[in-house]
Design a protein around this motif. Sequence first.
Motif, PDB file in Angstrom:
ATOM      1  N   MET A  92     -11.428  -5.484   1.110  1.00  0.00           N
ATOM      2  CA  MET A  92     -11.275  -3.999   0.758  1.00  0.00           C
ATOM      3  C   MET A  92     -11.836  -3.776  -0.592  1.00  0.00           C
ATOM      4  O   MET A  92     -12.661  -2.502  -0.760  1.00  0.00           O
ATOM      5  CB  MET A  92      -9.734  -3.447   0.755  1.00  0.00           C
ATOM      6  CG  MET A  92      -9.555  -1.976   0.266  1.00  0.00           C
ATOM      7  SD  MET A  92     -10.402  -0.907   1.476  1.00  0.00           S
ATOM      8  CE  MET A  92      -9.291  -1.026   3.074  1.00  0.00           C
ATOM      9  N   VAL A  96      -8.790   3.185   1.848  1.00  0.00           N
ATOM     10  CA  VAL A  96      -8.686   3.889   0.889  1.00  0.00           C
ATOM     11  C   VAL A  96      -9.656   5.091   0.646  1.00  0.00           C
ATOM     12  O   VAL A  96     -10.730   4.823   1.548  1.00  0.00           O
ATOM     13  CB  VAL A  96      -8.802   3.188  -0.426  1.00  0.00           C
ATOM     14  CG1 VAL A  96      -7.722   2.339  -0.653  1.00  0.00           C
ATOM     15  CG2 VAL A  96     -10.377   2.674  -0.539  1.00  0.00           C
ATOM     16  N   PHE A 140       0.914  -1.197   0.177  1.00  0.00           N
ATOM     17  CA  PHE A 140       0.136  -0.013   0.054  1.00  0.00           C
ATOM     18  C   PHE A 140       0.828   1.298  -0.039  1.00  0.00           C
ATOM     19  O   PHE A 140       2.133   1.216   0.299  1.00  0.00           O
ATOM     20  CB  PHE A 140      -0.958   0.076   1.209  1.00  0.00           C
ATOM     21  CG  PHE A 140      -0.428   0.053   2.296  1.00  0.00           C
ATOM     22  CD1 PHE A 140      -0.403   1.429   3.342  1.00  0.00           C
ATOM     23  CD2 PHE A 140       0.472  -0.731   3.293  1.00  0.00           C
ATOM     24  CE1 PHE A 140       0.276   1.866   4.453  1.00  0.00           C
ATOM     25  CE2 PHE A 140       1.108  -0.610   4.451  1.00  0.00           C
ATOM     26  CZ  PHE A 140       0.901   0.517   5.186  1.00  0.00           C
ATOM     27  N   GLY A 171      -3.406   3.111  -0.774  1.00  0.00           N
ATOM     28  CA  GLY A 171      -3.823   2.732   0.362  1.00  0.00           C
ATOM     29  C   GLY A 171      -3.137   3.289   1.442  1.00  0.00           C
ATOM     30  O   GLY A 171      -2.371   3.681   1.403  1.00  0.00           O
ATOM     31  N   VAL A 224      -5.246   0.293  -4.478  1.00  0.00           N
ATOM     32  CA  VAL A 224      -5.106   0.183  -3.054  1.00  0.00           C
ATOM     33  C   VAL A 224      -3.775   0.066  -2.938  1.00  0.00           C
ATOM     34  O   VAL A 224      -3.061   0.766  -1.985  1.00  0.00           O
ATOM     35  CB  VAL A 224      -5.829  -1.113  -2.501  1.00  0.00           C
ATOM     36  CG1 VAL A 224      -5.356  -1.394  -1.313  1.00  0.00           C
ATOM     37  CG2 VAL A 224      -7.086  -1.196  -2.587  1.00  0.00           C
TER      38      VAL A 224
END
Length: 601
Positions: A475, A344, A110, A526, A522
């Motif tokens: 996610m 996010v 991320f 992220g 992501v």
Amino acid sequence: MRLASFVLASISLLVQQDAEKYKQDDYLRTKAELDPDLSLPRVKTYDFIVVGGGTAGCLVAGRLSEHHNVLLLESGGTPVPTTANPFLNEFVATNPAINNIFESVPQFNFDQEGGGIVKSHTGRMLGGSGSHNGNFYNRGSPRDYDNYALLTGDPTWRYETVLNHFKSYENFIGDLIQEDSRNEFYATGGLLTVNTDMPPILPAWFQAAAELGYPTGDPNGNQTESFTPAAMSVENGERESTYTAFIKPFESTRTSLTVMRYSEVEQILINERKAAYGVIYKRHGIPQIAHALKEVIVSAGTISSPLLLMKSGIGPEAALNAAGIPVEINLPGVGKNLRDHSAVVLRFTAQNANPALLPRITDMEAAIAAYQEANRTGFLTRLDVGPQAFISSSRAKANGEANWPDHQIVFAQHGLIDDGTTNVALALQIILNRAESVGEIGFNSTNYLNGERDDKNLALIDFKLFTVLSDMEVMIEGIRLGLQIMENTTSFQQMNVAYTESTPEACQGIPYRSNQYWMCYVQQRGYSWLHIVGTCSMGLPGNPMTVVDSHYKVLGIAGLRVIDASVMPRTTNANLNGGVILVAEKGAQMILEEHNEAKKN
């Protein structure tokens, strides 16, 4: 709108100037007090020493000082005035004048667009991060606390029991969606006020819930899968924290409470019987010694609490040996089990915004005047984010946890000042709040051997977010729900809300909005949501990762406890501040009961 720019442009400088002034004033008072000691440490004795005046430490010190003589040591100072205004949160949350800024080791799953070095901002002032956060007040799910009971083998952690601790410190004055639950789950009369934010967008948010088949409810009490308003730690338009509730009203009159600002604790003193009996610390750089007749309580936070234990010889034996620190006790779990929320942000534009649902400041002078009344009102009393939703993913449901949400989706309006157009910037924060990925905080032995003692240069923070593949899948599921809310529900489409986030450069060429695209998104954008816990974890005695028992007592060292977010073995499924306050309240009551019982005996 030139007035708005004039006002807001000066805020960061004011924060810095006030912080410097507070520190200088305290330094002059300290010098006048300590100069007669001729540069030798002053040794003073208290019943309890609390290390760290953050969210947990302020409450613990305040509660214990009702009955005992307490020293509270805080590395920062008094929160500057700007911190009291929730509307100005963005100007205080990351300001280096009042916050510690830690950098992680490189991350690879991320934040790649940001370079993979994650900056963690923790409050360096009384109240800690509770003095700089967004004032969201979420207890978390009842299942979070039932899980703590399971992980520790202690039934007093069940929600039905800790509910009494929530009630003991809360003064809940807010509205409820489920009014019939007020008496069962809420109370008034506590020292910390909790309110409810009911923004104009809330009816549209609830309509979106109905269209997507979700119920509405309240974020606290008996939290279940639902769309909810935000509860907030705000009273009369001003921030409520454990500092404002438990320290500030009593510091000048309660002789049993001593607060030392700008005091950096370097080591816990431990005798040959493996009992903690005090600390050594520097107050404005001046060496000092404090002894505790009863207990030393570490409340320095998820990053600094394990570091202080290690600096004191408590932690993984190999790490202590590498740093040349004599081993008091080998506890391999110190610094391990770092748990966090990952997130996010999806950005949208309401291209035909309804001013009744998305109001903006059209007259800054009027907004300021309303806020400066004795009973503060108007736009400047609002939170800058909310409402929210708690959603159970397909993974949670497959695990039999349909009533234990693992997604939190938070609405945010960023176009707060009227620019004369109908376009308003919006966002959804998509937060995975029961991740399975586990990180750690290591100890930089090389820097320590070279004389470094500043935690910012000793912490090796490795979040390891999304190292468990199913976290990424959950996610992406949350991202798709967020898009549905904004793109496929009536209220938002009537305002012509469109997803306007740019595509990360690294994701160019990947089929747009495919699972592969969102995985790339992501990885690039992220976040760590910096809701970190677990590095001095509670647990069962036989678990090698256990650092403290369910009463927060450090294993193998008498007279020493850790009370802060670091003892929580898992994150709660929402913003942490409410859960950390509960940890502190439960701890303070346990300590008072134990020492009262010992006195009787």
